[in-house]
Design a protein around this motif. Structure first.
Motif, mmCIF file in Angstrom:
data_model
loop_
_atom_site.group_PDB
_atom_site.id
_atom_site.type_symbol
_atom_site.label_atom_id
_atom_site.label_comp_id
_atom_site.label_asym_id
_atom_site.label_seq_id
_atom_site.Cartn_x
_atom_site.Cartn_y
_atom_site.Cartn_z
ATOM 1 N N PRO A 178 1.048 -1.013 0.212
ATOM 2 C CA PRO A 178 -0.075 0.062 0.044
ATOM 3 C C PRO A 178 1.271 1.312 -0.001
ATOM 4 O O PRO A 178 2.142 0.776 0.279
ATOM 5 C CB PRO A 178 -0.664 0.109 1.233
ATOM 6 C CG PRO A 178 -0.476 -1.676 1.490
ATOM 7 C CD PRO A 178 0.460 -2.034 0.959
ATOM 8 N N ARG A 179 0.258 2.041 -0.068
ATOM 9 C CA ARG A 179 1.199 3.388 -0.626
ATOM 10 C C ARG A 179 1.342 4.457 0.601
ATOM 11 O O ARG A 179 2.307 4.477 0.481
ATOM 12 C CB ARG A 179 0.700 4.418 -2.631
ATOM 13 C CG ARG A 179 1.407 5.958 -2.084
ATOM 14 C CD ARG A 179 0.306 6.661 -2.777
ATOM 15 N NE ARG A 179 -0.002 5.912 -4.579
ATOM 16 C CZ ARG A 179 -0.236 6.807 -5.574
ATOM 17 N NH1 ARG A 179 -0.927 7.957 -5.422
ATOM 18 N NH2 ARG A 179 0.263 6.118 -6.022
ATOM 19 N N ARG A 180 0.449 4.039 1.375
ATOM 20 C CA ARG A 180 0.344 4.907 2.324
ATOM 21 C C ARG A 180 1.842 4.204 3.250
ATOM 22 O O ARG A 180 2.663 4.948 4.064
ATOM 23 C CB ARG A 180 -0.553 4.716 3.002
ATOM 24 C CG ARG A 180 -0.839 5.344 5.018
ATOM 25 C CD ARG A 180 -2.469 4.429 6.033
ATOM 26 N NE ARG A 180 -2.642 3.484 5.423
ATOM 27 C CZ ARG A 180 -2.143 2.335 5.884
ATOM 28 N NH1 ARG A 180 -1.281 2.492 6.811
ATOM 29 N NH2 ARG A 180 -2.377 1.338 5.203
ATOM 30 N N GLU A 181 2.386 2.838 3.599
ATOM 31 C CA GLU A 181 2.634 1.752 3.919
ATOM 32 C C GLU A 181 4.088 2.342 3.563
ATOM 33 O O GLU A 181 5.236 2.280 4.194
ATOM 34 C CB GLU A 181 2.509 0.284 4.068
ATOM 35 C CG GLU A 181 1.707 -0.042 4.981
ATOM 36 C CD GLU A 181 1.271 -1.529 4.785
ATOM 37 O OE1 GLU A 181 2.359 -2.044 4.488
ATOM 38 O OE2 GLU A 181 0.469 -2.090 5.367
ATOM 39 N N VAL A 182 4.077 1.969 1.876
ATOM 40 C CA VAL A 182 5.837 3.019 0.675
ATOM 41 C C VAL A 182 6.103 3.910 1.251
ATOM 42 O O VAL A 182 7.640 4.446 1.819
ATOM 43 C CB VAL A 182 5.481 2.288 0.076
ATOM 44 C CG1 VAL A 182 6.642 2.505 -0.552
ATOM 45 C CG2 VAL A 182 5.048 0.765 -0.168
ATOM 46 N N LEU A 183 4.975 4.968 1.570
ATOM 47 C CA LEU A 183 6.141 6.641 2.441
ATOM 48 C C LEU A 183 6.080 6.306 3.357
ATOM 49 O O LEU A 183 6.896 7.413 3.814
ATOM 50 C CB LEU A 183 3.868 6.754 1.243
ATOM 51 C CG LEU A 183 4.230 7.810 0.078
ATOM 52 C CD1 LEU A 183 2.369 8.526 -0.455
ATOM 53 C CD2 LEU A 183 5.397 7.881 -0.518
ATOM 54 N N HIS A 184 5.088 6.092 4.757
ATOM 55 C CA HIS A 184 5.668 5.824 6.238
ATOM 56 C C HIS A 184 6.889 5.704 5.720
ATOM 57 O O HIS A 184 8.112 6.101 7.063
ATOM 58 C CB HIS A 184 4.898 5.140 6.923
ATOM 59 C CG HIS A 184 5.464 5.497 7.838
ATOM 60 N ND1 HIS A 184 5.394 4.036 8.759
ATOM 61 C CD2 HIS A 184 4.770 6.244 8.525
ATOM 62 C CE1 HIS A 184 5.969 4.514 9.876
ATOM 63 N NE2 HIS A 184 4.918 5.949 10.018
ATOM 64 N N ASP A 185 7.165 4.572 5.691
ATOM 65 C CA ASP A 185 8.832 3.751 5.264
ATOM 66 C C ASP A 185 9.605 4.998 5.145
ATOM 67 O O ASP A 185 10.998 4.472 5.433
ATOM 68 C CB ASP A 185 8.652 2.654 5.072
ATOM 69 C CG ASP A 185 7.973 1.029 5.316
ATOM 70 O OD1 ASP A 185 7.506 1.223 6.434
ATOM 71 O OD2 ASP A 185 7.607 0.286 5.457
ATOM 72 N N LEU A 186 9.172 4.962 4.025
ATOM 73 C CA LEU A 186 10.477 5.695 3.425
ATOM 74 C C LEU A 186 10.905 7.274 4.411
ATOM 75 O O LEU A 186 12.246 7.697 4.694
ATOM 76 C CB LEU A 186 9.735 6.337 1.982
ATOM 77 C CG LEU A 186 10.460 7.324 1.160
ATOM 78 C CD1 LEU A 186 12.084 7.173 0.280
ATOM 79 C CD2 LEU A 186 9.503 8.555 0.116
ATOM 80 N N GLY A 187 9.906 7.710 4.909
ATOM 81 C CA GLY A 187 10.725 8.582 5.696
ATOM 82 C C GLY A 187 10.483 7.993 6.709
ATOM 83 O O GLY A 187 12.262 8.825 7.270
ATOM 84 N N VAL A 188 10.217 6.839 7.322
ATOM 85 C CA VAL A 188 11.570 6.365 8.549
ATOM 86 C C VAL A 188 12.487 6.103 8.535
ATOM 87 O O VAL A 188 13.441 6.709 8.985
ATOM 88 C CB VAL A 188 10.610 5.159 9.464
ATOM 89 C CG1 VAL A 188 11.586 4.696 10.035
ATOM 90 C CG2 VAL A 188 8.883 6.002 9.518
ATOM 91 N N ARG A 189 13.010 5.212 7.215
ATOM 92 C CA ARG A 189 13.893 4.563 6.476
ATOM 93 C C ARG A 189 15.631 5.992 6.009
ATOM 94 O O ARG A 189 16.564 5.547 7.003
ATOM 95 C CB ARG A 189 13.760 4.130 4.606
ATOM 96 C CG ARG A 189 14.651 3.209 4.467
ATOM 97 C CD ARG A 189 14.720 2.648 3.893
ATOM 98 N NE ARG A 189 13.538 3.146 2.625
ATOM 99 C CZ ARG A 189 13.026 2.413 1.426
ATOM 100 N NH1 ARG A 189 11.714 2.533 2.686
ATOM 101 N NH2 ARG A 189 11.936 3.719 1.037
#
Length: 169
Positions: free
Chosen positions: A129-140
């Motif tokens: 899901p786009r929400r998870e991918v974008l959140h992970d991008l910020g955290v990573r």
């Protein structure tokens, strides 16, 4: 470790192994130099403990330096990537295609952020899901501006507003 760019599953084990090896490498010469030369005096024990501490914390200092250098690189190249992302989305590309285009265009001079965008795009293509991918991008990345960008894009996607307008803002 992830903020420093080490994403392997074995990265924590390797890091802790390096810490133990550095401890041993600094402790053994200190033992030989101070304890054998001077005996078990308080000064020689203090020097041995100090050398062991330096050896134990040296990998942590190096990791901190790698992380801050990488985050600074991401922070400095983010405005260019964001401008190109806005142009791509306003020209009619979707977010996935725009990320791919930014990665292709900037890979020569902004390798780290392109690497992160490429990984995010790959995860989107794999069906996350786009929400998870974008959140992970910020955290990573560990960069506050990327986290803010991810939050804005998640919110725009959730409420159905224009992604181009959200990127512009």
């Amino acid at each position: 470790l992830a903020n420093a760019g080490f994403r392997s599953e074995t990265a924590p084990s390797v890091y802790h192994g390096i810490r133990v090896v550095c401890l041993a490498v600094s402790l053994l010469p200190a033992l030989l130099l101070f304890l054998i030369k001077d005996g078990f005096t308080m000064k020689s024990i203090q020097w041995t403990v100090a050398m062991g501490g330096i050896g134990f914390y040296l990998p942590q200092i190096v990791l901190w330096h790698l992380r801050t250098t990488r985050q600074k690189e991401i922070f400095l190249t983010l405005p260019d990537a964001l401008d190109l992302l806005v142009v791509c989305v306003e020209s009619g590309l979707g977010l996935d295609a725009a990320l791919r285009k930014v990665t292709e265009e900037m890979k020569g001079h902004a390798k780290i952020i392109c690497e992160e965008f490429s990984l995010a795009n790959f995860q989107l293509q794999m069906g996350r899901p786009r929400r998870e991918v974008l959140h992970d991008l910020g955290v990573r990345t560990g960069v506050d501006d990327v986290r803010s960008l991810a939050a804005i894009l998640i919110q725009a996607d959730r409420f159905g507003s224009s992604i181009a307008q959200a990127l512009r803002v």
